[in-house]
Design a protein around this motif. Structure first.
Motif, mmCIF file in Angstrom:
data_model
loop_
_atom_site.group_PDB
_atom_site.id
_atom_site.type_symbol
_atom_site.label_atom_id
_atom_site.label_comp_id
_atom_site.label_asym_id
_atom_site.label_seq_id
_atom_site.Cartn_x
_atom_site.Cartn_y
_atom_site.Cartn_z
ATOM 1 N N GLY A 207 0.812 -1.215 0.000
ATOM 2 C CA GLY A 207 0.000 0.000 0.000
ATOM 3 C C GLY A 207 0.845 1.264 0.000
ATOM 4 O O GLY A 207 0.551 2.219 -0.727
ATOM 5 N N ILE A 208 1.900 1.278 0.809
ATOM 6 C CA ILE A 208 2.761 2.472 0.867
ATOM 7 C C ILE A 208 3.488 2.683 -0.451
ATOM 8 O O ILE A 208 3.545 3.804 -0.975
ATOM 9 N N SER A 209 4.045 1.602 -1.022
ATOM 10 C CA SER A 209 4.758 1.744 -2.299
ATOM 11 C C SER A 209 3.801 2.178 -3.399
ATOM 12 O O SER A 209 4.139 3.020 -4.238
ATOM 13 N N GLY A 210 2.570 1.631 -3.405
ATOM 14 C CA GLY A 210 1.586 2.043 -4.396
ATOM 15 C C GLY A 210 1.166 3.490 -4.231
ATOM 16 O O GLY A 210 0.955 4.207 -5.216
ATOM 17 N N TYR A 211 1.071 3.941 -2.980
ATOM 18 C CA TYR A 211 0.695 5.329 -2.707
ATOM 19 C C TYR A 211 1.719 6.300 -3.279
ATOM 20 O O TYR A 211 1.373 7.259 -3.978
ATOM 21 N N PHE A 212 2.986 6.062 -3.001
ATOM 22 C CA PHE A 212 4.018 6.956 -3.505
ATOM 23 C C PHE A 212 4.173 6.850 -5.018
ATOM 24 O O PHE A 212 4.468 7.839 -5.691
ATOM 25 N N GLU A 213 3.958 5.661 -5.553
ATOM 26 C CA GLU A 213 4.020 5.515 -7.008
ATOM 27 C C GLU A 213 2.898 6.318 -7.679
ATOM 28 O O GLU A 213 3.121 6.992 -8.691
ATOM 29 N N ASP A 214 1.701 6.263 -7.098
ATOM 30 C CA ASP A 214 0.578 7.037 -7.649
ATOM 31 C C ASP A 214 0.837 8.532 -7.536
ATOM 32 O O ASP A 214 0.530 9.308 -8.451
ATOM 33 N N LYS A 215 1.422 8.957 -6.411
ATOM 34 C CA LYS A 215 1.732 10.377 -6.255
ATOM 35 C C LYS A 215 2.763 10.831 -7.272
ATOM 36 O O LYS A 215 2.691 11.947 -7.798
#
Length: 383
Positions: A207-215
């Protein structure tokens, strides 16, 4: 390019086998070689999965994956991890656990094997979540469309993968409890807690890696829109400020994706570490042999990224994810029943081989041979 990517792996193989021969003779050399082959056969699908993530990262993080990552893989998972497991399960101090691993190898092997239910539940749930999130996602390319089309429609339901994973975990723990009633020993609570820990780890790190990737993607889209607006109005582009923020976000995104890669590698290594005890209970032979294999998997991952193989053979990721699903199921089964490592390795290799063959057929049908596309991508990237 082949020598450049696999050069370190070749060098470490030569040095590792030479060291094994000096320390343990011909028998030790043979054991280390067999362990290396075991690791490669069990983790080939890991390379494909890692390549799908690593291609989103820049050259710097690819180097981190090959350097720092390999240290974590070899010394962390293949040497330190089994000792830590023994220390926790047997309630020993770190020094006592190391002393046990060196001087009482049979008892050490027994303790690691007894911790297998917790290890398998954690790794099985983590890998199962990777497979479920893949199969429930709508994709441009579908390999087994008769499975993937209905699954993609079902995937529109929120948290479906989590629900299914929890149901699988409950069924597994109840099955273990049933067998325990017949004298197998109560492992249901251990399996349940370890499985939940694996699920939480996946949700947090992924979830954290996906969040920063989306940002990062949103930031890049805003930069492109701003540049287009500036060019239309004749104003100079604000490259300095946007570049700085983009670099910051890229660093965070790459860092958490790196952590995600390491957790995936750890989950894949569980069966290799446990399976290695069928060959030797010497932790140093294990670390050396499995480490050589892990190095080849790292190099293969980078090779797939630089070669553009996943773009040329579009079903490879599908095959690797199906192999992950199979490995997750096998890990959960091994909580109660023995499954030979050769079966695990052959299942993964067969699925990836079939997906590769399907990709080749697709490329020929559409007039897009993968090798020609790969050559063009190499020339374009200047490799």
């Amino acid at each position: 390019m082949l020598l450049k990517t696999f050069g370190w792996s070749f060098a470490i193989t030569v040095l590792g086998l030479a060291l094994a021969g000096v320390l343990w003779g011909w028998q030790g050399l043979a054991i280390v070689g067999i362990l290396s082959i075991l690791e490669i056969s069990l983790s080939f699908d890991n390379a494909v999965i890692n390549a799908g993530i690593l291609r989103k990262m820049n050259a710097f993080w690819q180097k981190i994956f090959l350097t720092v990552g390999i240290l974590v893989a070899v010394f962390g998972m293949r040497l330190v991890f089994p000792v830590v497991i023994v220390a926790i399960t047997a309630k020993l101090g770190p020094i006592e656990a190391v002393n046990l691993a060196i001087n009482d190898k049979a008892h050490y092997q027994e303790l690691v094997t007894s911790a297998h239910p917790a290890i398998a539940a954690f790794g099985g749930m983590f890998l199962l979540m990777i497979f479920l999130d893949f199969i429930f996602e709508e994709r441009d390319y579908k390999w087994l469309s008769w499975i993937e089309k209905p699954m993609a429609r079902m995937g529109k339901l929120d948290m479906l993968s989590v629900i299914i994973a929890l149901v699988v975990l409950l069924v597994t723990s109840m099955t273990v409890a049933t067998n325990a009633a017949h004298g197998a020993g109560d492992k249901s609570a251990t399996v349940l807690l370890s499985g939940v820990a694996g699920l939480i780890t996946y949700l947090v790190v992924g979830g954290i890696s996906g969040y920063f990737e989306d940002k990062l993607e949103d930031e890049e889209d805003e930069d492109e829109d701003g540049d287009e607006a500036a060019s239309e109005t004749g104003q100079p582009e604000k490259k300095g400020a946007s570049a700085g923020s983009a670099v910051g976000l890229a660093g965070k995104a790459a860092f958490f994706m790196f952590l995600y890669l390491e957790v995936i590698d750890a989950s894949f290594s569980f069966d290799g570490v446990i399976g290695a005890f069928a060959i030797t209970n010497d932790i140093f032979m294990m670390a050396l042999g499995l480490g050589i294999g892990a190095m080849y998997i790292r190099s293969l991952t980078v090779f797939l990224v630089r070669k553009g193989t996943l773009d040329d053979y579009v079903y490879l990721e599908h095959g690797a994810h199906y192999a992950i699903g199979a490995l997750a199921v096998i890990l959960l089964i091994t909580i109660e029943y023995e499954v030979k490592e050769v079966v695990t390795g052959l299942v993964g290799i067969a699925l990836i081989g079939l997906s590769f063959a399907s990709s080749v057929v697709r490329n020929r049908r559409e007039g897009k041979p993968g090798d020609e596309e790969g050559a063009r991508s190499e020339v374009a990237s200047g490799v």
